[in-house]
Design a protein around this motif. Sequence first.
Motif, PDB file in Angstrom:
ATOM      1  N   GLY A  55       8.664  -9.934  -5.960  1.00 45.90           N
ATOM      2  CA  GLY A  55       9.491  -9.739  -4.784  1.00 45.90           C
ATOM      3  C   GLY A  55      10.064  -8.344  -4.643  1.00 45.90           C
ATOM      4  O   GLY A  55      10.616  -8.003  -3.591  1.00 45.90           O
ATOM      5  N   SER A  56       9.960  -7.522  -5.700  1.00 48.53           N
ATOM      6  CA  SER A  56      10.519  -6.175  -5.627  1.00 48.53           C
ATOM      7  C   SER A  56       9.564  -5.191  -4.962  1.00 48.53           C
ATOM      8  O   SER A  56       9.934  -4.052  -4.716  1.00 48.53           O
ATOM      9  N   ILE A  57       8.330  -5.620  -4.693  1.00 44.29           N
ATOM     10  CA  ILE A  57       7.364  -4.749  -4.021  1.00 44.29           C
ATOM     11  C   ILE A  57       7.652  -4.773  -2.523  1.00 44.29           C
ATOM     12  O   ILE A  57       7.578  -5.824  -1.878  1.00 44.29           O
ATOM     13  N   LYS A  58       7.988  -3.635  -1.978  1.00 43.13           N
ATOM     14  CA  LYS A  58       8.433  -3.558  -0.595  1.00 43.13           C
ATOM     15  C   LYS A  58       7.309  -3.760   0.400  1.00 43.13           C
ATOM     16  O   LYS A  58       7.513  -4.286   1.494  1.00 43.13           O
ATOM     17  N   TYR A  77       7.644 -12.735 -12.103  1.00 48.17           N
ATOM     18  CA  TYR A  77       7.189 -11.505 -12.758  1.00 48.17           C
ATOM     19  C   TYR A  77       5.663 -11.460 -12.814  1.00 48.17           C
ATOM     20  O   TYR A  77       5.010 -12.468 -13.104  1.00 48.17           O
ATOM     21  N   PHE A  78       5.114 -10.281 -12.558  1.00 44.73           N
ATOM     22  CA  PHE A  78       3.695 -10.075 -12.778  1.00 44.73           C
ATOM     23  C   PHE A  78       3.411 -10.145 -14.280  1.00 44.73           C
ATOM     24  O   PHE A  78       4.316  -9.931 -15.098  1.00 44.73           O
ATOM     25  N   ALA A 107      -0.973  -6.607  -3.603  1.00 47.11           N
ATOM     26  CA  ALA A 107       0.081  -7.505  -4.067  1.00 47.11           C
ATOM     27  C   ALA A 107       0.175  -8.780  -3.243  1.00 47.11           C
ATOM     28  O   ALA A 107       0.738  -9.770  -3.713  1.00 47.11           O
ATOM     29  N   ASP A 108      -0.363  -8.785  -2.023  1.00 52.32           N
ATOM     30  CA  ASP A 108      -0.357 -10.007  -1.229  1.00 52.32           C
ATOM     31  C   ASP A 108      -1.613 -10.844  -1.461  1.00 52.32           C
ATOM     32  O   ASP A 108      -1.798 -11.892  -0.845  1.00 52.32           O
ATOM     33  N   GLY A 109      -2.511 -10.369  -2.337  1.00 52.24           N
ATOM     34  CA  GLY A 109      -3.701 -11.134  -2.708  1.00 52.24           C
ATOM     35  C   GLY A 109      -4.975 -10.736  -2.008  1.00 52.24           C
ATOM     36  O   GLY A 109      -6.057 -11.180  -2.413  1.00 52.24           O
TER      37      GLY A 109
END
Length: 247
Positions: free
Chosen positions: A160-163, A62-63, A213-215
């Motif tokens: 992981g829910s971010i497509k 979780y974020f 989201a991938d940094g």
Amino acid sequence: MKYFRFTLIELLIAIAIIAILAGILLPALNGARAKALTIKCAGNLKQLSMGLIQYGTDHGDYFPHIANPEPTGEPMLVWDDLINEYAPGPKLTAEEREARFVKIKGAANLYLCPSDRAGNSSYGADLYRRTYALTRGTSNPEDYNKYPGIYGSGAAIRTGSIKFPSRTFTLVEMAHNTNTLGYTSNASIQNAAKQWTGDPALHGPFRYNYGYADGHVELKNSQEGDPSGTRQYENRSPWNARRTKLQ
């Protein structure tokens, strides 16, 4: 022995040449300085973005969330409190982790972009300012599945829910004097229009650093494809962490 002396006209010509050269060089120097500050701000954002990911790795994917204590009376914890051990900022004591604000202790502030011109915190000059904010969607629980950002409706979402993590914002820049470390005010924002209420030219007209989201981090024009700055609910929007259609 003869001595050579400048005439008044020659002195004026020399001064004029120096003034012209200064006029040419100063904008270039100012541009180089602004670019260096932008790179520094992007470096800060990179560390914070990786802090979000590392937090998720240790907390069920979780974020970080933003917990408001009312009406439960529980400690207020903002995302910057939660990732403090992953992104080196001012180190927090147990008491500070439960406080609304963190007082400046002299350490360099990773959470403040050096291009941020908003000044001292509106809550007190002895408090840390913050330039960065989580992306946020609606606070309406009925629209839980519609909100775009990584935080909303009192909860965060799983990493992981971010497509499309390489195309989805997690942290963005928000230069405003109410954006104060350890407090909920501007700890999250919904869209680019909210950014513009701070400094609309942080790195040039409508240009901001964005953490994904991938940094990775990118410098982007916030009006690109969205002149009104309010299209966060569209599936193509990088603000939308729940988009369901390919771009």
